[in-house]
Every structure is written in structure tokens, then in C-alpha cells.
Design a protein around this motif. Structure first.
Motif: not given
Length: 110
Positions: A41-42, A45-46, A98-99, A102
Motif C-alpha cells: 500500500y505504501w 500510494s507513492r 491503491v493507485s 489515490r
């Protein structure tokens, strides 16, 4: 993650009827599946989606190979391939979700 979850307790339990279970307990497998989702996830998300997917998949596949390679039947490769396919599928789906979340559903770069 492999050493922290399924890597340290690998004994088979002998039941009263003589059958065996194991070597992994359900909680070990659940932990191995759920805990790596936080770094996936981390990273996703970046916008490190490839690293999240490929790094997790490669790490789990190599760990499974190393742990199971002493199996003399050769069937351990079936398990290793299944670990690879499963981790690739799950991390790809999670990273895509997630992408998309976000970015607010927008394609990258917009």
C-alpha cells in the motif's frame, strides 16, 4: 516476512489418530498474506507500483524456494510457482486499486 511468519515454526503436528497436519498453521499463512499489504500500500500510494508488485513477488518467491528446496520429491517447485502466481496477482490487484484510489480515478500524469 517469510522468516517472521512461516519460516520459524515448521513442525508437523501428529493427531491422536496418527495423521499429521502442517507444517504451517492457518495464522502463519494469514500473517504472511496480510502483513506485506502495508508496504505494498505504501509503495503503490507513492507511485512505486512496479516495485511494490515485483519486489514483494520476488521476495516471497525466493524465500519459498530457499525454504522448500530441500524437498527430495521435486514437487516443491509447484508450491514455489503457486506462491509466485498468488503474490503477483494479489499485489498487482492491491497496487492497482491503491493507485486508482489515490489518483481519484484519473490516469497517471493527469
Amino acid at each position: 516476512m517469510w522468516a517472521a511468519w512461516p519460516g520459524w515454526d515448521q513442525h508437523r503436528d501428529v493427531q491422536p489418530d496418527g495423521s499429521t497436519t502442517g507444517p504451517y498453521e492457518a495464522w502463519q499463512v494469514i500473517g504472511l498474506v496480510l502483513i506485506p499489504l502495508a508496504p505494498v500500500y505504501w509503495a503503490a500510494s507513492r507511485h512505486y507500483t512496479r516495485a511494490a508488485v515485483l519486489g514483494t513477488t520476488a521476495g516471497l518467491t525466493v524465500a519459498a524456494y530457499y525454504d522448500w528446496s530441500d524437498d527430495s520429491s521435486g514437487l516443491f517447485m509447484v508450491g514455489v510457482v503457486l506462491v509466485m502466481i498468488g503474490s503477483l496477482a494479489v499485489t498487482a490487484v492491491v497496487s492497482a486499486i491503491v493507485s486508482a484510489t489515490r489518483q481519484g480515478g484519473r490516469p497517471p500524469g493527469h
